[in-house]
Design a protein around this motif. Structure first.
Motif, short mmCIF file in Angstrom:
data_model
loop_
_atom_site.label_atom_id
_atom_site.label_comp_id
_atom_site.label_asym_id
_atom_site.label_seq_id
_atom_site.Cartn_x
_atom_site.Cartn_y
_atom_site.Cartn_z
N PHE A 29 -1.32 -4.70 -0.25
CA PHE A 29 -2.30 -4.57 0.83
C PHE A 29 -2.88 -5.93 1.23
O PHE A 29 -3.91 -6.00 1.90
CB PHE A 29 -3.38 -3.57 0.43
CG PHE A 29 -2.88 -2.15 0.37
CD1 PHE A 29 -2.69 -1.43 1.54
CD2 PHE A 29 -2.57 -1.55 -0.84
CE1 PHE A 29 -2.21 -0.12 1.50
CE2 PHE A 29 -2.09 -0.25 -0.89
CZ PHE A 29 -1.90 0.46 0.28
N ASP B 33 -2.87 0.28 15.84
CA ASP B 33 -2.17 -0.42 14.76
C ASP B 33 -2.43 0.17 13.39
O ASP B 33 -1.76 -0.17 12.44
CB ASP B 33 -2.52 -1.91 14.67
CG ASP B 33 -3.50 -2.39 15.68
OD1 ASP B 33 -4.70 -2.17 15.48
OD2 ASP B 33 -3.04 -3.01 16.66
N LEU B 34 -3.46 1.02 13.29
CA LEU B 34 -3.78 1.55 11.97
C LEU B 34 -4.15 3.04 12.05
O LEU B 34 -4.93 3.43 12.91
CB LEU B 34 -4.97 0.77 11.38
CG LEU B 34 -5.51 1.24 10.04
CD1 LEU B 34 -4.50 1.06 8.93
CD2 LEU B 34 -6.81 0.49 9.68
N GLU C 151 0.51 0.75 10.84
CA GLU C 151 0.30 0.97 9.41
C GLU C 151 -0.39 2.32 9.25
O GLU C 151 -1.37 2.62 9.94
CB GLU C 151 -0.61 -0.12 8.83
CG GLU C 151 0.04 -1.49 8.73
CD GLU C 151 1.12 -1.57 7.64
OE1 GLU C 151 0.93 -0.97 6.57
OE2 GLU C 151 2.15 -2.23 7.89
N TRP D 60 -2.21 4.35 6.40
CA TRP D 60 -2.75 4.23 5.04
C TRP D 60 -3.56 5.47 4.68
O TRP D 60 -4.36 5.96 5.49
CB TRP D 60 -3.69 3.00 4.94
CG TRP D 60 -2.99 1.68 5.10
CD1 TRP D 60 -1.65 1.48 5.29
CD2 TRP D 60 -3.61 0.39 5.11
NE1 TRP D 60 -1.41 0.12 5.41
CE2 TRP D 60 -2.58 -0.56 5.31
CE3 TRP D 60 -4.93 -0.05 4.96
CZ2 TRP D 60 -2.84 -1.93 5.37
CZ3 TRP D 60 -5.19 -1.41 5.01
CH2 TRP D 60 -4.15 -2.35 5.21
N LYS E 186 1.54 4.34 3.37
CA LYS E 186 1.12 3.61 2.17
C LYS E 186 -0.10 4.31 1.58
O LYS E 186 -1.08 4.56 2.27
CB LYS E 186 0.76 2.17 2.53
CG LYS E 186 1.95 1.34 2.99
CD LYS E 186 1.57 -0.14 3.08
CE LYS E 186 2.78 -0.99 3.44
NZ LYS E 186 2.83 -1.34 4.86
N TRP F 100 -4.42 -9.03 8.02
CA TRP F 100 -3.87 -8.02 8.92
C TRP F 100 -4.45 -8.28 10.30
O TRP F 100 -5.53 -8.86 10.42
CB TRP F 100 -4.25 -6.61 8.47
CG TRP F 100 -3.75 -6.26 7.11
CD1 TRP F 100 -4.40 -6.46 5.94
CD2 TRP F 100 -2.49 -5.67 6.78
NE1 TRP F 100 -3.63 -6.02 4.89
CE2 TRP F 100 -2.45 -5.53 5.38
CE3 TRP F 100 -1.39 -5.23 7.54
CZ2 TRP F 100 -1.36 -4.97 4.70
CZ3 TRP F 100 -0.32 -4.68 6.87
CH2 TRP F 100 -0.30 -4.55 5.47
#
Lengths: 141, 419
Positions: free
Chosen positions: B92, B298-299, B329, B331, B357, B372
């Motif tokens: 990470f 993006d997340l 990403e 998570w 992840k 990031w």
């Protein structure tokens, strides 16, 4: 010069004197306050962008995270802390931060709560004395 | 404050410096609030162990002071997420120096004898408090959940006071420790959940967020919710109501244990003022928690508070063998208990194969994200959406888990439930 005395309940018994920085909105120190700069950073807070360092910080009550004490302590570690804090409702979380600041860094931050009416009567920029002897705030205008 | 013989001896330093210091702080605080005495507690949850970007140094200074003074917890004590995933922090992109600081903090609390749960949902496994149990909890969502859903008793302890209570095994007898302070101050009645529904987790996030914003530090009671609300919904409600407000206890009639009916948790005065809530009003909360347009993201972040097995199952179902899009990403944060279960259930391998992840032990809010380049995030969490714009400088949107998963797969946020 006139003086108005506002009786208060002292949560951290200490005194100070200085300029008022006031927000009508509740604040969460975690997420709403940057301890590196002593600045209010919550966009939802009317005083967003203002610094509280070296001033007496008036906010009605705390909200949100239980990390408040650590953020206040970090602010003390960085010497960006307010001189004193005045609320309408004071949370134990905030008082804990001030008590530890005294143990760890020898810094005294008086924390006082006052009636809502008294809170309304104090404005941004006013000169305020927090006086533990008389158990009150003295507002000079 | 009335102190017993042992407490007086503790203050005299007969049980060591750590006990003296911790009890001293509790007594000072208690006296400030006019508390008459201390009571024994049987459990604690510590939040002061999270080494974070914002207040990590102050917390570390405190922890090391207690360790140097010989402090040991005297009741079963769980720990909040730290600043790193202890085994996967490199993945990470957590900087080496930061990880080293986290390790100092972890070691300090392990030396004090705390249990390394590293989770904000200590109520999911291992050490779940019982109804009526006097405990000292920090971490706002855990406080709210422990009081409201489990019926345990804890004020909103904040960093350090919960450590003091864990060390001394005593707590000031005040606030939500006392029966008479557990009555509701405000009554909310949910009349019509549409366009949401009572079976949606997101509905409870938005309802909690809406109610917390009105309550501030007061105790709400909610009626109109059918029985059978699942724990994730209650977790979401707890986290939301403690983000927009300082709510440490809520009652949902017919759902939470202290509120079989409205009369049990209210006085006549509160029952005179019914605040009606409709699903349409919650659109306002959804809008408030959505600061970015349905653009590229993006997340995708789930697990704030830490994700449950059920939530992982929902993710797996939503993925339906699709993969996380390039440039996104996805998570999910959870605790080691849930992690080991989903591993054994085969869920972990499948979602990892899709590009998700999973992290344990930690909280994104503590992580330095400098390595990031996140700008826009989507989450199912009102708490994350509330804090991320300021704390992480992320434009955030709130959506239910299905929509979060679809956003991860397509790289775009769909409109809200309404559109």
């Amino acid at each position: 010069m006139t003086e108005i005395t506002v009786p208060g309940e002292f949560y951290v018994e200490a005194g100070c004197e200085g300029e008022v920085i006031k927000t009508p909105d509740p604040i969460s120190f975690w997420g709403g306050y940057d301890p590196a700069e002593g600045r209010i950073i919550d966009g939802r807070n009317e005083a967003c962008g203002e610094r509280v360092t070296g001033k007496i910080f008036l906010f009605p009550e705390g909200v949100g995270s239980s990390t408040t004490a650590a953020v206040l302590l970090e602010s003390v570690r960085n010497s960006t802390h307010p001189l004193g804090i005045v609320n309408v409702r004071t949370e134990p979380i905030l008082v804990t931060g001030a008590l530890i600041a005294r143990e760890l860094y020898g810094v005294e931050i008086p924390i006082v709560s006052i009636e809502a009416a008294g809170f309304e009567g104090i404005d941004d920029g006013d000169w305020l004395k927090i006086d533990p002897e008389s158990g009150s705030l003295i507002l000079r205008g | 404050m009335r102190l017993n013989e042992q407490e007086r001896r503790t203050l005299n330093g007969e049980y060591g410096e750590a006990n003296r210091l911790c009890l001293q702080i509790e007594v000072e605080l208690g006296e400030a609030y006019g508390v008459e005495r201390l009571i024994p507690i049987t459990g604690a949850h510590i939040d002061a162990n999270s080494y974070g970007r914002v207040s990590g140094e102050a917390k570390l200074a405190f922890a090391q002071k207690i360790v140097h003074a010989g402090g040991k917890v005297s009741v079963p004590t769980t720990l909040n997420p730290g600043g790193r995933d202890i085994s996967r922090w490199r993945k990470f992109r957590i900087p080496e120096e930061f990880a080293a600081k986290c390790e100092l903090m972890e070691n300090a609390y392990l030396k004090m004898g705390a249990i390394p749960t590293w989770t904000c949902t200590p109520y999911t496994y291992g050490t779940i408090p019982c109804r009526g149990e006097q405990i000292a909890y920090a971490e706002s969502n855990a406080i709210s959940f422990a009081n409201s859903v489990l019926g345990a008793r804890t004020p909103r302890y904040g960093d350090f006071l919960e450590v003091c209570a864990a060390i001394t095994g005593r707590a000031p007898y005040f606030d939500l420790h006392r029966d008479e302070n557990r009555f509701a101050d405000l009554w909310f009645h949910v009349e019509d959940p549409r366009p949401y529904s009572f079976s949606e987790d997101l509905f409870y996030s938005l309802l909690g967020y809406h109610i917390g914003g009105i309550c501030g530090g007061q105790i709400p009671v909610v009626t109109g919710i059918p029985a059978g609300v699942n724990r994730d919904s209650l977790k979401n409600f707890s986290a939301a109501v403690a983000s927009s407000g300082g709510v440490g206890l809520f009652h949902i009639v017919g759902v939470t244990p202290e509120a079989p009916d409205l009369e049990s948790v209210t006085t006549g005065e509160v029952r005179e003022d019914r605040n009606v809530v409709t699903g349409r009003q919650l659109l306002g909360a959804e809008e408030e928690l959505t600061g970015c347009s349905p653009d590229d993201i993006d997340l995708v972040l789930l697990g704030c508070p830490h994700a449950s097995v059920r939530e992982f199952q929902m993710v797996l179902a939503g993925l339906a063998e699709k993969k996380v899009a390039d440039g996104v990403e996805f998570w999910i944060q959870t605790n080691r208990g849930v992690y080991s279960w989903i591993e054994e259930m085969g869920i972990l391998d499948e979602i990892k194969g899709a590009g998700v992840k999973v992290s344990t032990d930690s909280c994104l809010f503590n992580w330095p994200l400098d390595n990031w380049e996140f700008e826009r995030a989507v989450t199912n969490s009102a708490k994350f959406a509330h804090y991320a714009p300021n704390e992480l400088d992320l434009a955030t949107a709130i959506r239910d888990i299905d929509r979060c998963v679809r956003a991860a797969v397509t790289g775009e946020i769909e409109g809200s439930g309404l559109e």
